[in-house]
Structures are given as structure tokens and as C-alpha cells.
Write an enzyme that holds these catalytic residues in place. Sequence first.
Site, PDB file in Angstrom:
ATOM      1  N   LYS A 162      29.699   4.790  82.634  1.00 59.49           N
ATOM      2  CA  LYS A 162      31.007   5.372  82.524  1.00 59.49           C
ATOM      3  C   LYS A 162      32.087   4.527  82.865  1.00 59.49           C
ATOM      4  CE  LYS A 162      29.336   9.338  81.329  1.00 59.49           C
ATOM      5  NZ  LYS A 162      29.450  10.120  80.148  1.00 59.49           N
ATOM      6  N   GLU A 194      37.833  15.116  83.164  1.00 64.15           N
ATOM      7  CA  GLU A 194      36.946  16.082  83.318  1.00 64.15           C
ATOM      8  C   GLU A 194      35.846  15.287  83.827  1.00 64.15           C
ATOM      9  OE1 GLU A 194      37.055  14.582  80.465  1.00 64.15           O
ATOM     10  OE2 GLU A 194      34.850  14.105  80.161  1.00 64.15           O
ATOM     11  N   SER A 253      21.176   3.926  81.906  1.00 63.01           N
ATOM     12  CA  SER A 253      22.677   4.286  81.828  1.00 63.01           C
ATOM     13  C   SER A 253      23.374   4.503  83.066  1.00 63.01           C
ATOM     14  CB  SER A 253      23.045   5.564  80.937  1.00 63.01           C
ATOM     15  OG  SER A 253      22.375   6.525  81.245  1.00 63.01           O
TER      16      SER A 253
HETATM   17  C1  PLP Z   1      24.263   7.991  83.972  1.00 64.21           C
HETATM   18  C2  PLP Z   1      24.840   8.919  82.741  1.00 64.21           C
HETATM   19  N1  PLP Z   1      24.026   8.587  81.739  1.00 64.21           N
HETATM   20  C3  PLP Z   1      24.153   9.465  80.756  1.00 64.21           C
HETATM   21  C4  PLP Z   1      25.604  10.329  80.903  1.00 64.21           C
HETATM   22  C5  PLP Z   1      25.740  11.142  79.578  1.00 64.21           C
HETATM   23  O1  PLP Z   1      26.755  10.955  78.944  1.00 64.21           O
HETATM   24  P1  PLP Z   1      26.718  10.065  77.476  1.00 64.21           P
HETATM   25  O2  PLP Z   1      26.161  11.021  76.674  1.00 64.21           O
HETATM   26  O3  PLP Z   1      28.308  10.387  77.214  1.00 64.21           O
HETATM   27  O4  PLP Z   1      26.478   8.853  77.810  1.00 64.21           O
HETATM   28  C6  PLP Z   1      26.007  10.619  82.065  1.00 64.21           C
HETATM   29  C7  PLP Z   1      27.076  11.553  82.012  1.00 64.21           C
HETATM   30  O5  PLP Z   1      27.488  11.908  83.092  1.00 64.21           O
HETATM   31  C8  PLP Z   1      25.559   9.769  83.177  1.00 64.21           C
HETATM   32  O6  PLP Z   1      26.354  10.041  84.305  1.00 64.21           O
END
Ligand code: PLP
Length: 415
Positions: free
Chosen positions: A89, A111, A382
Site C-alpha cells: 500500500k 478510506e 502483498s
Molecule cells: C496486504 C493486502 N493485500 C491486498 C489487499 C487488497 O487490496 P488490493 O486488491 O487493492 O491490492 C489489501 C487491502 O487492504 C492488503 O492490505
Amino acid sequence: MSSDTDGKFGAYGGQYVPEALMPAIEELRDAYERYVLENEDGFMDEFRRRLADFGGRPTPLQYAEQLSDRYDTDVYLKREDLLHGGAHKLNNALGQVLLAKYMGKDRIIAETGAGQHGTATAMAAAHLDMPCEIFMGSTDINRQRPNVFRMRLNGAAVNPVTTGRGTLKEAISETMRDWATNVEDTHYVIGSIVGPDPFPRMVRDFQSVIGQEAREQIREETGALPDSVVACAGGGSNTMGAFDAFREDEAVDLIAVEAGGSSLDVDEETGVAPNSATLSTGEEGVLHGARTKLLQDSDGQIMESHSVSAGLDYAGVGPELAHLVDSGRVRAVNVDDEVALEAFHRLSQREGIIPALESAHAFGYLQEHPDAVGDVTVINLSGRGDKDLETVIEETEQRDLDVDVDMSVFAEAER
Ligand SMILES: Cc1ncc(COP(=O)(O)O)c(C=O)c1O
């Protein structure tokens, strides 16, 4: 960096916003084109420098020995969990807060769902000396407490949103409302590739560093491109961030893993879809300023979504990702809550990495379909799972899973 669209992705995208927001959207589009696409005043140079010094980029691409052994395929992890803040993020939050500074704004709002985007925005705002307010659903405040502490410690105000189910959809609506009344001095740092143009393009561009690095790193490591890139998809920012650099590499299978929740069925009467599998099961509609795929009932009412992971719990998805799925370039799949929980434990026990519950969905797909990712796969890790520990312990105890989390040590210590 892509500069090829006008904010439309096939039938999706666009700008469906109230009249009052149009000047702010136009101002943002102009700033995006000048500073991000054309690097005016060296914006992108400063952004990349801060991502390295403050964020810790580049993140490693790690060969996962145990998983590779177990599934008989070479598994590489793109370690976004090691980015400052513990998730991808920050790439976007830092980019947007810096852009707001270049635009002369002096207030940041955002948000948050899982709290990772709120945390990243609060960190970026503190780093760049900007006042910051985060809107967060009341359900999410309770299930992501560590991130609420982190936002407060970084000096951001956290505003609880109590409407609806108190999750991401309501938090975005509330932040849009604030933005509409404070457009002059405020920038809304949206947290995924959703919302009206230019947000989906801009967030993708800030996140595309993930795939750019991964593509270089895997070629250095193996001398070739991977057979597949796998990423979880909520709104889709880590997904597009990981996929963008590979989109012209037709031989690379791009796999978006959504939250199958507890079931793919929908309950029209209660307005609940106990999943967040928008790409797999959604229908075309308009939400939060863009035309995209949505979980909605036969009257077009948005349904309440569900996922064990707060960050995937959203009834919409980024318009570009929806288009890439329709056009066949991206494959949308899903895994349910239990598979994600099992994958969470497996990665923790076998690789020494506690993943975010969101990211665990990508590993759940590997666990369920090891034959469907080819001989070499890159999985976007992620984020890290510290924020999810309480949820995981609770949810694991309630289910009959293949994994065991024995926490009796606490009771023993009290004796
Ligand atoms: C670690 C992590 N991965 C994935 C996501 C999903 O978001 P996005 O689909 O925008 O990557 C989030 C959302 O808060 C997250 O915290």
C-alpha cells in the site's frame, strides 16, 4: 509507464461523480498527467528516491524452497510484505501524498478496509508533514485493531463509519462525501485501482514498480520469464501492480485470486453475497465513480460482501482489471475462507513468513491447483499478517482445519 488511455477500459471506467467533484477530478487528472506521466519538476525522481529511502525498495524476489518442493514447481515470492508499513500500500500512498504536496493541497483524507492503506497513508502524511484523517468502517476497526493503533501513533485521526456493515464500501462512500465538501484544500488518497479516472490509472502506475522489479529479478535469477504471476484481488491494486509489466508477455499467465468467502451463492432476500468474488460472479454497474463489475442483486442494488480478510471484503473491483478479465488476458479464480486460512498457516510454518490474510488467498490457489501455475511462478506476497493474528486464531479455532494452532501455552503460563 502506461499513458495510453482516457480512463476507459473497454466498457468500464469513466467518471461517474456528482457535479461538485468534477473540478477536483479535472485538477487531479491534470496533475497526474503533468507530474506522473511527464515527470514535471522531477516529481517521479523524488517519488522513486523516497520509495527507496523511506520505503525500502527494491523489495526482494525470494525463492521459496519448501513450497517449491511441496508443489513441485519453482515458487518465487515478491516480498511486498517487507516494504515499510508491511504491505504494497505504501507505493501508492506515498505517491499520492507527494502529489498532493505538489498540487498545493494541505489536508489528506483516505478510506481504509484492512487498515493497511490507512496505515500507509498516515505514515506517508507524517513523513511529508501533512495533516491526515482516515475513514474506517466500525467492523473493520474491531477486526484490524493493530492498524488503528498504528494510524493513531502516526498522528492521523481515525473516523469510524457506522453505516451498512461498517466495511470498506461504506468507508469509501463517506470519504467521497468529505472530499465533495472540502475539494479546495483536500486530496483524497484512494487506496486501490477503483474510483473515477484518473484514480485507476494513477494507482496502477504507482504500484507498477512491483511487476517492473519482479520482471527484472526473475530474469536475472532464471534467465527467463515466469510461466505465471499470481496475486490476490480486492480492489486490485497489488494485482495490477504485479501484472502491468507482464501484460505484453502473452506467454505469462496472469492469475487474479479473489475471495470466495464462505460460498459463491448470493442471498437476494437479505442482500448478502457471502464472498467478494466480483470478477468471477459480478455484473456490470456503477459504484464509487466508475463503471465496473459489482456484486449486485437483480434490481441492481449493491450486495453486502464478505471475506475473512478485511482487505478483500469489497463488492466492486478496479475497472481495468475487470476489462482484462473480460478480454481474456487475466484469469480470475477464487479460493474460500478456509483454504486461505490453511494457506496462511502453511506459509507461516513452512517458510517462516506470516502473510496477510489477503495474500494468503494467492497461496491458497497454489495449494489447491499446483498444476495450474506452470513450472515457474511468481506470487505477490502483498503484505505481512501481523494485523491478522487475532482474526486467524479465532477463525481457526472455530473450524475443523487441516492445521493446528494450539495456544494453550497462555493458560499454562497462568497456572
Ligand atoms: C496486504 C493486502 N493485500 C491486498 C489487499 C487488497 O487490496 P488490493 O486488491 O487493492 O491490492 C489489501 C487491502 O487492504 C492488503 O492490505
